[in-house]
Scaffold this active site. Structure first.
Site, mmCIF file in Angstrom:
data_model
loop_
_atom_site.group_PDB
_atom_site.id
_atom_site.type_symbol
_atom_site.label_atom_id
_atom_site.label_comp_id
_atom_site.label_asym_id
_atom_site.label_seq_id
_atom_site.Cartn_x
_atom_site.Cartn_y
_atom_site.Cartn_z
ATOM 1 N N THR A 1 0.827 -1.209 0.000
ATOM 2 C CA THR A 1 0.000 0.000 0.000
ATOM 3 C C THR A 1 0.858 1.255 0.000
ATOM 4 O O THR A 1 0.558 2.242 -0.680
ATOM 5 C CB THR A 1 -0.946 0.007 1.214
ATOM 6 O OG1 THR A 1 -1.790 -1.141 1.158
ATOM 7 C CG2 THR A 1 -1.804 1.265 1.244
ATOM 8 N N CYS A 2 1.947 1.209 0.746
ATOM 9 C CA CYS A 2 2.834 2.371 0.842
ATOM 10 C C CYS A 2 3.440 2.713 -0.511
ATOM 11 O O CYS A 2 3.562 3.886 -0.878
ATOM 12 C CB CYS A 2 3.946 2.099 1.852
ATOM 13 S SG CYS A 2 3.354 1.564 3.482
ATOM 14 N N SER A 3 3.830 1.687 -1.276
ATOM 15 C CA SER A 3 4.523 1.896 -2.550
ATOM 16 C C SER A 3 3.576 2.151 -3.716
ATOM 17 O O SER A 3 3.931 2.855 -4.661
ATOM 18 C CB SER A 3 5.390 0.681 -2.880
ATOM 19 O OG SER A 3 6.427 0.524 -1.935
#
Length: 244
Positions: free
Chosen positions: A49-51
């Protein structure tokens, strides 16, 4: 819901960072003092999700946030500086200041340090974002205390809507290209001249093939341009769309 610290000063911490081959300390005063800062914190560099969503959208909206008076957009994670530097290079996120909270000191001071032992992460940051003015937290968006890794309120669009609900955001443009394609260069030049930022997906890069192109666009030639999820088409189609 984890508690917020609105109205309080950010923790005083010195981050150990690397610039080139040298160590370079970065203090919270250097980041926040006399500035308006949007900081978003997340569980880990290179995580899905972060990337794919959290970081890219902040990078995409950075020019809009800066036009609204934000001096710095910062991404913080409980990772060391080598990991954060590698992630920054991988993401091409030039609009973002990457902050390695390797010891978790800042995150603990924010009361956002949580255990991720069940997935082998140890202690990490809960996902949140905040607007900080001259070192004082004006607003925090903290993800709900739910299992897993909720991502509902700490996104860039929510932050921008808080700062200015009437701010206009850039259109999302994606261009499928291949190396050495003159029509691809023409399409990219037309977008740049008309001040459209775009994401480029290059055939042959990271397993992207003509089969991928056909599956997504229904076409077998490049470039293929999408605007806000809608297929515009070839370079010729794009020039007609821009003229209209």
């Amino acid at each position: 819901m984890l508690p917020t610290k609105e109205g309080q000063a950010v923790p005083s911490v010195t981050f150990r960072t690397r610039k080139g081959d040298s160590w370079a300390d970065l203090t919270t005063d250097e980041i926040f003092k006399g500035k308006t800062v949007v900081l978003f914190s997340l569980p880990g560099a290179f995580t899905p999700t972060c990337s794919s969503t959290h970081l890219p959208r902040y990078n995409e909206l950075a020019p809009v946030l800066k036009a609204e008076g934000v001096d710095t957009i910062a991404c913080l994670s409980v990772n060391d500086t080598f990991v954060m530097n590698s992630w920054a290079a991988d993401q091409n996120a030039d609009n973002i200041l990457f902050i390695p909270d390797g010891n978790g000191e800042f995150t603990a001071g924010m009361d956002m340090l949580v255990s991720k032992d069940e997935i082998g992460f140890g202690n990490r940051s809960w996902r949140y974002s905040m607007l900080v003015k001259d070192g004082v937290i004006e607003k925090m968006f903290v993800e709900p205390d739910l299992p897993g890794d909720p991502f509902e309120v700490s996104d860039a669009d929510t932050m921008l809507n808080y700062i200015n609900p009437n701010a206009s955001t850039p259109k999302r443009v994606t261009v499928f290209t291949k190396p050495g394609c003159p029509h691809c260069l023409r399409a990219k030049k037309a977008l740049t001249e008309n001040r459209y930022q775009y994401e480029e997906i290059v055939l042959g890069d990271k397993g992207i093939t003509y089969s991928s192109l056909a599956a997504v666009t229904g076409a077998g030639t490049v470039p293929q341009v999408f605007v806000e999820g809608q297929l515009v088409g070839s370079a010729d189609d794009l020039e007609k769309w821009l003229a209209a």
